[in-house]
Scaffold this motif. Structure first.
Motif, PDB file in Angstrom:
ATOM      1  N   PHE A 116       0.598  -1.170  -0.209  1.00  0.00           N
ATOM      2  CA  PHE A 116      -0.429   0.187   0.453  1.00  0.00           C
ATOM      3  C   PHE A 116       0.424   1.285   0.321  1.00  0.00           C
ATOM      4  N   THR A 153      -8.275   1.143  -2.308  1.00  0.00           N
ATOM      5  CA  THR A 153      -6.822   0.250  -3.253  1.00  0.00           C
ATOM      6  C   THR A 153      -8.728  -0.382  -1.869  1.00  0.00           C
ATOM      7  N   LEU A 163      -9.440   3.323   1.557  1.00  0.00           N
ATOM      8  CA  LEU A 163      -8.920   2.052   1.585  1.00  0.00           C
ATOM      9  C   LEU A 163     -10.378   1.327   1.949  1.00  0.00           C
ATOM     10  N   HIS A 209      -6.306   8.948  -0.385  1.00  0.00           N
ATOM     11  CA  HIS A 209      -6.679   7.627  -0.237  1.00  0.00           C
ATOM     12  C   HIS A 209      -7.823   6.891  -0.171  1.00  0.00           C
ATOM     13  N   LYS A 251      -8.376  -3.776   7.333  1.00  0.00           N
ATOM     14  CA  LYS A 251      -8.427  -2.848   6.885  1.00  0.00           C
ATOM     15  C   LYS A 251      -7.723  -1.660   8.625  1.00  0.00           C
ATOM     16  N   ARG A 254      -7.971   8.040  -4.998  1.00  0.00           N
ATOM     17  CA  ARG A 254      -6.951   6.387  -5.227  1.00  0.00           C
ATOM     18  C   ARG A 254      -8.139   5.776  -4.504  1.00  0.00           C
ATOM     19  N   ASN A 264      -7.140  -4.861  -5.365  1.00  0.00           N
ATOM     20  CA  ASN A 264      -6.415  -3.596  -6.626  1.00  0.00           C
ATOM     21  C   ASN A 264      -6.915  -2.792  -5.722  1.00  0.00           C
ATOM     22  N   THR A 265      -5.790  -1.688  -6.648  1.00  0.00           N
ATOM     23  CA  THR A 265      -5.850  -0.158  -6.487  1.00  0.00           C
ATOM     24  C   THR A 265      -6.153   0.625  -7.835  1.00  0.00           C
ATOM     25  N   VAL A 309      -4.794  -7.612  -0.459  1.00  0.00           N
ATOM     26  CA  VAL A 309      -4.900  -5.999  -1.565  1.00  0.00           C
ATOM     27  C   VAL A 309      -5.733  -6.475  -2.653  1.00  0.00           C
TER      28      VAL A 309
END
Ligand SMILES: Nc1ncnc2c1ncn2[C@@H]1O[C@H](COP(=O)(O)OP(=O)(O)OP(=O)(O)O)[C@@H](O)[C@H]1O
Ligand SMILES: [Mg+2]
Length: 508
Positions: free
Chosen positions: A28, A214, A38, A36, A46, A212, A223-224, A221
Motif C-alpha cells: 500500500f 484500494t 481504503l 487514498h 483495514k 485513489r 486492486n488499486t 489487497v
C-alpha cells in the motif's frame, strides 16, 4: 496528483492474529496531498493495517517506510514522531475533559511546573481557524455532537504536526451535513499538503472524494483503482468477490393487527431537555415503519424510551396490547421486542464475553440455553455456529471475545441475535451502520423476511436510501416531533429531504 511523491509505503505487510491472517502480504502506498480510500468487507483487515501503521500492533513481516526512509514503528509514539495521526473507528476522547485537555493528553505542555493551558488553547484556536474546524478549546467534550468530537480528534492529530492522517470510518456516525463538512475539511487538508487515508463502506463517498481507491478482501489487497475508471457495482464486486444487488426486492404485504402503539410520549435526554414532544404512531405486524430524520432530532431518545433504556415523561407505550410504558429492557424484551441499539458497544454487546455468549444475551436463562437454572454450553455453541454461518460473522471461533472482532462483525453479532429471536416487534436503530455492502444486502433481506412473517418493524436510520428501500410507511422526525407520516410509495427523496430540513407539511 499522480506526479506527487510517495510519503508512506507499506511493503509485504503480514499480520497474524490467533486464527486469522488479518493482513497477508499487503502492499500500500500514499502520495503527498492525496485522499487514498481504503475499502473492503467487514474483517478484511483495514483497521489492522492502519493500526500497524500507527504502531498499535507490530507486523510479523514486511516493511514500512515514511518519507522514503525505512521506519521502525513500535508504538504510536514512533508513528506520531514520523508525522502520522489517526482518528479511530471508535473515538478515544475523555468526555469529562475539555477539548484542550484532550488534545494535549500525552503531549502536555508544561510551564513553571503546571499545565500551560493558555498556549495550548491558542494553538488549537489557530489550527481550528486555519482548517475551518470551528472547535472551542474550552468546551467540555462529553456533550459535544459526534461531528464536533471527531473534529477534536482531527485537531489532535494536527496539533502533533501530522502530515499523514488516517481516518477510520469517520462518516459512519455523521449526519449527511456533517459528512459534507468533513469532506470540505479533508480537501482543505490535502490542499495544504496533508495526505489522508480514508476508510469507509459508502461507495458514493469514495467515488466522490478519493483520488485513489484500494480494495482489500480477506487480508489481501485486491486492486488499486481511480474513481473515474470504476463504479459502485464494480467496487462492490471487488470487495465481496461476487455480484451485490444494491436494491431491495420487496413484495407487497398486507399489514396485520397493531403491535406497537405509541401514544403521546415525551422524553427528556440526559441534560434534562425535552427532545421528544408528544409523539404518537403505530406499527402493525408485517409492516416496516421507517423513521427518517437528521440525527439528533430525538430519534435516539425515542428509541431509548421504547426499549426501556429511558423512561418517557408522559404518554403510553403498548406492545401487543400490553402497557409497557417505562418498563425495564428485560420486561420489554420478554414481551417480544428485538432491539438493535444505536450504540453497539454500550448497549448491544458485552465486549469481554465470547461471541457465543453474546449471541444468547437476551435468552441465556431460558430453554434451550438453560435447563433448571444450569447453562447448557452445547446449546449456546450450536446457536452461535448457526448464526455465525447464516450472518457470515467473520470470527475464528464462537469462543473469541466479541471485542476482538472487527467493528462490522461486532454489529453482525447483534443483528444476528436480534433478528433470529422469536419476537413480535423489532426496533432497529441504524442496523447496518459500519457494515459492508454484502452484509447490508443480507440484513435488508432478513428484515424483509421478518416483515413477511408478520413481525412489526420500526426502522430508525440516518440513511435515507435504507429508509426508502425497506419501509412501507415513513415518518419524518424533526425537532422531537413526527412532522409527517406517509406511504413510502407515494413520496420522494426530495419531499422527505424537505421535511427533514423543517419544511412545513401541506395539509392534504
Ligand atoms: N486485537 C485483535 N485480536 C484478535 N483478532 C483481531 C484483532 N484485531 C483484529 N482482529 C481480527 O483481524 C481481522 C481483521 O479485522 P479488522 O478490524 O482489520 O477488519 P476491518 O477491515 O477493519 O473490518 P470492519 O469493516 O468491520 O471494521 C478480523 O477477523 C478480526 O477479528
Ligand atoms: Mg475496521
Amino acid at each position: 496528483m499522480s506526479e506527487s511523491k510517495i510519503v508512506l509505503e507499506a511493503k509485504g505487510i503480514t499480520k497474524q492474529f490467533p486464527g486469522v491472517l488479518a493482513n497477508d502480504n499487503v502492499n500500500f502506498d500514499l502520495r503527498k496531498g492525496e485522499i487514498h480510500a481504503l475499502l473492503g468487507e467487514n474483517g478484511a483487515g483495514k483497521s489492522t493495517l492502519m493500526n500497524l501503521l500507527y504502531g498499535l500492533h507490530n507486523p510479523d513481516k514486511g516493511e514500512i517506510s515514511v518519507g522514503g526512509k525505512t521506519a521502525t514503528i513500535l508504538s504510536p509514539k514512533d508513528s506520531i514522531a514520523l508525522g502520522i495521526g489517526m482518528v479511530h473507528q471508535h473515538f478515544m476522547l475523555i468526555p469529562v475533559f475539555t477539548v484542550a485537555e484532550n488534545v494535549m493528553l500525552g503531549d502536555e505542555t508544561v510551564k513553571n511546573g503546571s499545565l500551560d493551558r493558555a498556549t495550548v488553547a491558542a494553538r488549537i484556536t489557530e489550527i481550528s481557524k486555519q482548517y475551518g474546524l470551528d472547535v472551542d478549546p474550552n468546551a467540555l467534550v462529553g456533550p459535544l455532537p459526534v461531528g464536533i468530537q471527531q473534529r477534536v480528534e482531527i485537531v489532535k492529530t494536527l496539533y502533533r504536526n501530522a502530515e499523514i492522517v488516517i481516518l477510520d470510518e469517520p462518516t459512519a456516525v455523521l449526519t449527511p451535513q456533517e459528512a459534507d463538512d468533513l469532506f470540505r475539511i479533508m480537501r482543505d487538508l490535502t490542499a495544504r499538503g496533508v495526505s489522508i487515508i480514508f476508510i469507509t463502506h459508502k461507495l458514493k463517498e469514495v467515488l466522490a472524494i478519493a483520488d485513489r481507491i484500494t480494495v482489500m478482501r480477506a487480508g489481501r489487497v485486491i486492486n488499486t483503482v481511480i474513481p473515474s475508471e470504476t463504479d459502485s457495482a464494480q467496487l462492490a464486486n471487488m470487495m465481496v468477490g461476487r455480484q451485490v444487488i444494491l436494491t431491495v426486492d420487496k413484495k407487497d404485504h398486507e399489514a396485520e393487527e397493531e403491535i406497537l402503539k405509541v401514544e403521546g410520549i415525551s422524553v427528556r435526554d440526559q441534560r434534562d431537555l425535552e427532545t421528544v414532544h408528544n409523539v404518537s404512531f403505530t406499527v402493525r405486524g408485517g409492516e416496516v415503519l421507517g423513521i427518517a430524520g437528521v440525527q439528533g432530532n430525538g430519534q435516539t431518545e425515542l428509541s431509548e424510551a421504547l426499549t426501556g433504556l429511558r423512561s418517557p415523561t408522559t404518554g403510553k407505550v403498548t406492545i401487543d396490547g400490553k402497557d409497557l410504558t417505562g418498563k425495564s429492557p428485560r420486561i420489554i424484551t420478554e414481551a417480544g421486542l428485538g432491539h438493535i441499539p444505536e450504540d453497539r458497544q454500550r448497549h448491544g454487546l458485552v465486549l469481554s464475553y465470547s461471541v457465543a455468549d453474546n449471541m444468547a444475551l437476551c435468552d441465556y436463562y431460558h430453554a434451550p440455553f438453560s435447563s433448571r437454572g444450569v447453562i447448557q454450553p452445547k446449546a449456546l455453541d450450536e446457536n452461535s455456529r448457526r448464526l455465525i454461518s447464516a450472518f457470515d460473522v467473520r470470527t475464528p471461533s464462537p469462543f473469541v471475545n466479541a471485542g476482538k472482532l472487527s467493528g462490522g462483525n461486532q454489529q453482525k453479532v447483534i443483528v444476528a441475535r436480534e433478528l433470529s429471536r422469536n419476537v413480535k416487534l423489532v426496533i432497529a436503530n441504524q442496523p447496518t451502520r459500519g457494515l459492508d455492502v454484502g452484509s447490508i444486502e443480507y440484513i435488508h433481506g432478513e428484515i424483509i423476511k421478518m416483515r413477511g412473517r408478520g413481525v412489526a418493524v420500526l426502522l430508525i436510520s440516518a440513511e435515507l436510501d435504507e429508509i426508502m428501500a425497506l419501509s412501507d410507511r415513513i415518518a419524518v422526525m424533526y425537532r422531537g416531533q413526527i412532522v409527517a407520516i406517509v406511504d413510502a410509495k407515494k413520496t420522494t427523496r426530495e419531499q422527505l429531504g424537505l421535511w427533514m430540513a423543517g419544511a412545513q407539511v401541506q395539509a392534504a
